[in-house]
Design a protein around this motif. Sequence first.
Motif, short mmCIF file in Angstrom:
data_model
loop_
_atom_site.label_atom_id
_atom_site.label_comp_id
_atom_site.label_asym_id
_atom_site.label_seq_id
_atom_site.Cartn_x
_atom_site.Cartn_y
_atom_site.Cartn_z
N VAL A 1 20.18 -18.73 -9.44
CA VAL A 1 21.51 -18.53 -10.04
C VAL A 1 21.30 -18.90 -11.40
O VAL A 1 20.77 -19.99 -11.95
N TRP B 1 28.16 -20.67 -15.87
CA TRP B 1 27.91 -21.67 -14.69
C TRP B 1 28.01 -23.09 -15.17
O TRP B 1 28.19 -24.22 -14.38
N ARG C 1 27.21 -20.33 -5.92
CA ARG C 1 28.16 -19.87 -6.89
C ARG C 1 29.50 -19.71 -6.23
O ARG C 1 30.70 -20.25 -6.61
#
Length: 246
Positions: free
Chosen positions: A151, A157, A117
């Motif tokens: 994630v 995202w 990230r």
Amino acid sequence: MAVVWQRQMGGTCYQVRRHGASVRLYSNGIFHSQWNPRDPLKGSLWELLLLPAFFLPPRKIRSVLVLGVGGGAVIRLLQQFVEPECIVGVDLDAVHLSVARRYFGVRGAELVCADAREYVAGSLAATKQNSYDLIVDDLFGHNEREAERTVAADLDWCKSLLQLLAPDGLVVSNFGSRREMITSGWRRTGLREQLANWSAEMPQYENCVLTVSRRPLAMTDLVTRAPGAINPQNPRRRLKCRLRRL
């Protein structure tokens, strides 16, 4: 199967095992990666992450971002069958990167120890938009001996990955199940309509691999270019999978 290397760090037991010419990476008993330099296309899950690359013409994929290196099986497959000019592999686990270099023979790729990230956010802040022709999102860890995504593929995202993707590029994302893929940001109204979507699954795994692109993706192109061992139209193929347009 012989254990050729083992290390305990914190709460994680890492092992590299060999079976014939194959090398495998395990973390707390979770099977993370396998590579066989003599026979690389054996019908493994990592080949399911390679297969979508053949939607695109030869030499179209010049730059690749691999999020979640593990032992580096996907990097080795891409180098052998796609031959991109540049591969960046990101993994939070420094031991995985060391194993990728020492036991899986990963060379000629930039391996970065970082939180995916933070790496993606930093790349966008550095105005590296449209940098990659292929992004492989294979971010898995382990929880009580079960593999799971580390994630969440939420809408933010997915949009971030699209910002890093070249206009004609592909994102290939691995999910622990079809349900996890369907509830991801990629399938949210307003985003899915803008993208070509293909899913791929193997009978022996729960995983579901999603491929997305801003451009149409034709099965006829893929079966023209994919190697025989993983080609969906080859009755003698080793990679047994179901491909579906979404």
